[in-house]
Design an enzyme around this catalytic site. Structure first.
Site, short mmCIF file in Angstrom:
data_model
loop_
_atom_site.label_atom_id
_atom_site.label_comp_id
_atom_site.label_asym_id
_atom_site.label_seq_id
_atom_site.Cartn_x
_atom_site.Cartn_y
_atom_site.Cartn_z
N LYS A 76 50.14 38.28 49.76
CA LYS A 76 49.30 37.95 48.23
C LYS A 76 50.10 37.43 47.17
O LYS A 76 51.31 37.98 47.26
CB LYS A 76 48.56 38.86 47.74
CG LYS A 76 47.61 39.21 46.97
CD LYS A 76 46.62 40.50 46.18
CE LYS A 76 45.99 40.70 45.62
NZ LYS A 76 45.53 42.38 45.53
N SER A 151 41.17 41.96 44.54
CA SER A 151 40.77 40.98 44.46
C SER A 151 42.19 39.99 45.44
O SER A 151 42.63 38.79 45.60
CB SER A 151 42.20 41.09 43.25
OG SER A 151 43.11 42.42 43.27
N SER A 175 40.66 46.61 46.87
CA SER A 175 40.97 44.80 46.77
C SER A 175 41.56 44.64 48.01
O SER A 175 41.92 43.54 48.37
CB SER A 175 41.93 44.22 45.49
OG SER A 175 41.39 44.04 44.90
N1 GLN Z 1 37.43 45.53 41.17
C1 GLN Z 1 38.58 46.69 40.78
C2 GLN Z 1 38.71 45.48 39.31
O1 GLN Z 1 39.03 44.87 38.86
C3 GLN Z 1 39.83 46.88 41.68
C4 GLN Z 1 40.80 45.58 41.71
C5 GLN Z 1 42.07 45.75 42.76
O2 GLN Z 1 42.20 47.23 43.75
N2 GLN Z 1 43.20 45.27 42.29
O3 GLN Z 1 39.88 46.52 39.46
#
Ligand code: GLN
Length: 483
Positions: A76, A151, A175
């Site tokens: 990532k 994400s 995410s």
């Molecule tokens: N969807 C969550 C957010 O927008 C989690 C994102 C993540 O785990 N990086 O914060």
């Protein structure tokens, strides 16, 4: 060759059926051919990959072995990679070449993993759809009109499309698990502190945790083995021995106590997903598990608490991106204030700016007690709920997400609607617990995930349950058409 799992690749390399260099070339060609449809990579690292593959082949020829030696993966794009762009999905870091490797990157490289590239992601890991990336949205290989989740959407789409067997990802509020659910993968968020955060660009430091995304629990065990462990450079990394995760896969589930929280089955849950969750429970019962209804009474407060704490920490972490030291700088600033304002205003996208404003507000002198402190108290109550539940059960099971993947753009005008989709995942981050999502069926042709949560440092238990489930079901083997 692109269909092979990490475990199969390790066997193939050990048996000299193919070399890492051959496999790497096949996968790089496949990425070049298919990724234009998906947009799952921000950067490809072909030269590095071929150098690493040849080095891994040479190590094997010298008698070395290891499950990751010669295994192709991707990172990532928030794990720092020395001399390679590390963009975090943001214009702010579009020109940033990290001066060092993240601990996770260094550990996997030392184990002989081959880095094919850096995967697309929501900007600064903020999002659930991978639509906030400066590099454009990622498409879900199961239906190119749908989001892959976020994400870590690039890592998920690439692995689901068989562009590579596994990838690293991070999970601040879901995410790893949510994109795993949306793309029919297995994804594991480890216990907070199990995997070093050094060199992982911070979103919310008390919630962020790196982990593996792969097709099977068996492969998650292999990749986690290479990622986990103490790192003196991360003060929150825990100095506990790392168990042999692959050895934990084959334990019997006889007598395993599964807790199913009654709060999970609220009106927001798609009833078809509820049915698939209960079908997975039946499957585990056949393997000897016993099921018990439990309660997590403070779950309803999790989303509001998370969406105060995560932005608060983000507003602090992202203050370093000011146009002065590194990252994006605006053209011809008039003075210092103009430099700050325009560099940040032009370098950050809308979702990141929204979070910085929410977070700065929640931390401001007049509102700290009302929002941030309150959210931290709720966080403790949520943790206490889990501690009470784990006195009664060994594992907690439920849906990973209330709905399957949505259409690209469907939630862009309503951020709260997207935030609510994180209802089942954020609690593990607030409490610091490990969680895993595994494929459990389909709704309208889109994959559905079941989430398992376990007590601290029981990643082996999660992998064991998921592996036994995968030995008896074939959801995880389904391949998206066209890939
Ligand atoms: N969807 C969550 C957010 O927008 C989690 C994102 C993540 O785990 N990086 O914060």
């Amino acid at each position: 060759m692109h269909q092979l799992t990490l475990a199969e690749i390790a066997r193939g390399l050990a048996d000299k059926k193919f070399s890492s260099e051959e496999l790497t070339k096949v996968l790089l060609a496949r990425i070049a051919q298919l990724d234009p449809q998906l947009n799952s990579f921000i950067s490809l690292t072909e030269d590095l990959a071929l150098t690493q593959a040849k080095a891994a082949d040479a190590r094997r020829a010298n008698g070395e072995s290891g499950a990751l030696l010669g295994a192709p993966i991707a990172h990532k794009d928030l794990f720092c990679t020395q001399g390679i762009r590390t963009s975090c999905g943001s214009k702010m870091l579009d020109n940033f070449k990290a001066p060092y490797d993240a601990t996770v990157v260094a550990k996997l490289a030392a184990a002989g993993a081959v880095t094919l590239g850096k995967t697309n992601m929501d900007e600064f890991a903020m999002g659930s759809a991978n639509e906030s990336s400066y590099y454009g949205a990622v498409k879900n290989p199961w239906n190119l009109e749908y989001v892959p989740g976020g994400s870590s959407g690039g890592s998920a789409a690439a692995v689901a499309a068989r562009l590579l067997p596994a990838a690293t990802a991070t999970d601040t509020g879901g995410s790893i698990r949510q994109p795993a659910a949306f793309t029919n993968l297995t994804g594991l968020k480890p216990t907070y502190g199990r995997v070093s955060r050094w060199g992982m660009i911070a979103f919310a430091s008390s919630l962020d945790q790196g982990g593996p995304l792969a097709r099977t629990a068996e492969d998650c065990a292999i990749l986690l083995q290479g990622m986990a462990g103490f790192d003196p450079q991360d003060s929150t990394c825990i100095d506990e021995p790392v168990p042999d995760y692959s050895a934990s896969l084959n334990g019997s589930l006889q007598g395993l106590r599964i807790g199913v929280p009654k709060e999970y089955f609220s009106a927001g849950l798609d009833p078809r997903i509820a049915d698939l969750v209960m079908a997975s429970v039946e499957e585990l019962k056949k393997l000897g598990a016993v099921v018990k209804e439990i309660s997590l009474p403070n779950m309803q407060h999790a989303i509001p608490a998370y969406y105060v704490i995560a932005p608060a920490e983000a507003s602090s972490n992202l203050s370093r991106f000011d146009g002065v030291r590194f990252g994006y700088r605006c053209e011809a600033p008039k003075n210092l204030e103009d430099l700050y304002k325009r560099s940040r205003g032009e370098g950050f996208g809308a979702e990141v700016q929204r979070r910085i404003m929410v977070g700065a507000y929640a931390l401001s002198a007049g509102y700290y007690d009302a929002y941030y402190l309150k959210a931290q108290k709720i966080r403790r109550l949520i943790k206490n709920d889990f501690m009470a539940a784990f006195n009664e059960v060994d594992i907690i099971l439920g849906p990973t997400t209330p709905n399957p993947a949505w259409k690209l753009g469907a939630k862009n005008s309503d951020p709260i609607a997207a935030y609510l989709e994180d209802v089942y995942t954020v609690t593990a981050n607030l409490a610091g617990l490990p969680g895993l999502s595994m494929p459990a069926g389909f709704v309208d042709g889109l994959p559905v995930g079941v989430q398992l949560l376990a007590p601290y440092f029981q990643e082996g238990r999660l992998l064991n349950v998921a592996h036994q489930y995968q030995l008896n079901t074939d959801w995880h083997t389904r391949t998206p058409t066209g890939f």
